[in-house]
Scaffold this motif. Structure first.
Motif, PDB file in Angstrom:
ATOM      1  N   PRO A  97       0.822  -1.225   0.000  1.00 27.32           N
ATOM      2  CA  PRO A  97       0.000   0.000   0.000  1.00 27.32           C
ATOM      3  C   PRO A  97       0.855   1.274   0.000  1.00 27.32           C
ATOM      4  O   PRO A  97       0.546   2.233  -0.729  1.00 27.32           O
ATOM      5  N   LYS A  98       1.909   1.276   0.773  1.00 27.46           N
ATOM      6  CA  LYS A  98       2.794   2.448   0.831  1.00 27.46           C
ATOM      7  C   LYS A  98       3.464   2.670  -0.524  1.00 27.46           C
ATOM      8  O   LYS A  98       3.554   3.811  -1.012  1.00 27.46           O
ATOM      9  N   LEU A  99       3.925   1.596  -1.138  1.00 21.63           N
ATOM     10  CA  LEU A  99       4.587   1.705  -2.445  1.00 21.63           C
ATOM     11  C   LEU A  99       3.622   2.214  -3.512  1.00 21.63           C
ATOM     12  O   LEU A  99       3.994   3.040  -4.364  1.00 21.63           O
ATOM     13  N   ILE A 100       2.376   1.743  -3.469  1.00 24.50           N
ATOM     14  CA  ILE A 100       1.374   2.189  -4.454  1.00 24.50           C
ATOM     15  C   ILE A 100       1.103   3.676  -4.276  1.00 24.50           C
ATOM     16  O   ILE A 100       1.025   4.427  -5.257  1.00 24.50           O
ATOM     17  N   GLU A 101       0.974   4.100  -3.024  1.00 26.69           N
ATOM     18  CA  GLU A 101       0.725   5.522  -2.745  1.00 26.69           C
ATOM     19  C   GLU A 101       1.879   6.382  -3.261  1.00 26.69           C
ATOM     20  O   GLU A 101       1.647   7.413  -3.919  1.00 26.69           O
ATOM     21  N   GLU A 102       3.118   5.978  -3.001  1.00 26.64           N
ATOM     22  CA  GLU A 102       4.283   6.721  -3.492  1.00 26.64           C
ATOM     23  C   GLU A 102       4.312   6.750  -5.009  1.00 26.64           C
ATOM     24  O   GLU A 102       4.620   7.786  -5.618  1.00 26.64           O
ATOM     25  N   TYR A 103       3.987   5.623  -5.641  1.00 25.55           N
ATOM     26  CA  TYR A 103       3.962   5.555  -7.102  1.00 25.55           C
ATOM     27  C   TYR A 103       2.933   6.524  -7.681  1.00 25.55           C
ATOM     28  O   TYR A 103       3.206   7.246  -8.631  1.00 25.55           O
ATOM     29  N   ARG A 104       1.747   6.548  -7.087  1.00 24.73           N
ATOM     30  CA  ARG A 104       0.695   7.450  -7.589  1.00 24.73           C
ATOM     31  C   ARG A 104       1.094   8.918  -7.432  1.00 24.73           C
ATOM     32  O   ARG A 104       0.814   9.736  -8.306  1.00 24.73           O
ATOM     33  N   LYS A 105       1.750   9.249  -6.316  1.00 28.91           N
ATOM     34  CA  LYS A 105       2.230  10.629  -6.121  1.00 28.91           C
ATOM     35  C   LYS A 105       3.268  10.983  -7.177  1.00 28.91           C
ATOM     36  O   LYS A 105       3.219  12.079  -7.755  1.00 28.91           O
ATOM     37  N   ARG A 106       4.218  10.063  -7.411  1.00 27.55           N
ATOM     38  CA  ARG A 106       5.263  10.335  -8.409  1.00 27.55           C
ATOM     39  C   ARG A 106       4.667  10.532  -9.796  1.00 27.55           C
ATOM     40  O   ARG A 106       5.056  11.452 -10.518  1.00 27.55           O
ATOM     41  N   THR A 107       3.713   9.674 -10.173  1.00 27.42           N
ATOM     42  CA  THR A 107       3.127   9.808 -11.511  1.00 27.42           C
ATOM     43  C   THR A 107       2.322  11.099 -11.626  1.00 27.42           C
ATOM     44  O   THR A 107       2.349  11.758 -12.669  1.00 27.42           O
ATOM     45  N   ALA A 108       1.607  11.485 -10.558  1.00 33.20           N
ATOM     46  CA  ALA A 108       0.837  12.743 -10.591  1.00 33.20           C
ATOM     47  C   ALA A 108       1.784  13.929 -10.739  1.00 33.20           C
ATOM     48  O   ALA A 108       1.523  14.844 -11.535  1.00 33.20           O
ATOM     49  N   GLU A 109       2.899  13.904  -9.991  1.00 34.75           N
ATOM     50  CA  GLU A 109       3.889  14.984 -10.103  1.00 34.75           C
ATOM     51  C   GLU A 109       4.503  15.015 -11.492  1.00 34.75           C
ATOM     52  O   GLU A 109       4.700  16.089 -12.076  1.00 34.75           O
ATOM     53  N   ARG A 110       4.789  13.853 -12.026  1.00 36.22           N
ATOM     54  CA  ARG A 110       5.382  13.780 -13.367  1.00 36.22           C
ATOM     55  C   ARG A 110       4.423  14.342 -14.407  1.00 36.22           C
ATOM     56  O   ARG A 110       4.822  15.077 -15.307  1.00 36.22           O
ATOM     57  N   LYS A 111       3.129  13.994 -14.275  1.00 39.30           N
ATOM     58  CA  LYS A 111       2.133  14.508 -15.221  1.00 39.30           C
ATOM     59  C   LYS A 111       2.022  16.027 -15.120  1.00 39.30           C
ATOM     60  O   LYS A 111       1.953  16.732 -16.120  1.00 39.30           O
TER      61      LYS A 111
END
Length: 136
Positions: A97-111
């Motif tokens: 769950p923590k890894l998924i949350e970090e991944y979603r934040k990174r992709t949102a920032e990248r977008k």
């Protein structure tokens, strides 16, 4: 010295059959040295064959030893690896769950960053000319 985990089930029977053979078929110990039997193994085999051809039973057969090994089963390596793999999967799933949350934040920032750097982002930024200071 006999190992502890090996037993011969019919040892008494084998020893008795060897002792019952005639002296000419047995090796003999003379002056702490072993001597070959007076009758060779080939000659014994020929004599046995003659007995059997004549329809008689060969009285000096030595039965095969029945060996029983009592070794505890430790398990297959694949079973050990399977347990280790299950533990590793459980450990990784706990972190998921923590890894998924970090991944979603990174992709949102990248977008968001990509959108700002896109064509509209270039139009919004002030143009920088090399060699000219921006302080006026």
């Amino acid at each position: 010295m006999k190992p502890k985990n090996i037993t011969i089930k019919n040892l008494a029977e084998v020893v008795a059959a060897k002792a019952a053979r005639p002296e000419v078929m047995k090796p003999q110990k003379v002056n702490d040295k072993w001597r070959m039997p007076k009758m060779s193994a080939m000659a014994i085999a020929r004599r046995r064959k003659e007995y059997l051809k004549a329809g008689k039973e060969w009285p000096w057969d030595i039965p095969h030893k029945i060996v029983e090994k009592r070794v505890p089963f430790k398990g297959h390596l694949r079973e050990l690896r399977y347990r280790q793999k299950k533990e590793e999967i459980a450990r990784c799933m706990a972190r998921m769950p923590k890894l998924i949350e970090e991944y979603r934040k990174r992709t949102a920032e990248r977008k968001k960053k990509k959108k700002e750097e896109g064509l509209l982002g270039l139009l919004r930024k002030p143009r920088e000319v090399p060699g000219v200071s921006s302080r006026v």
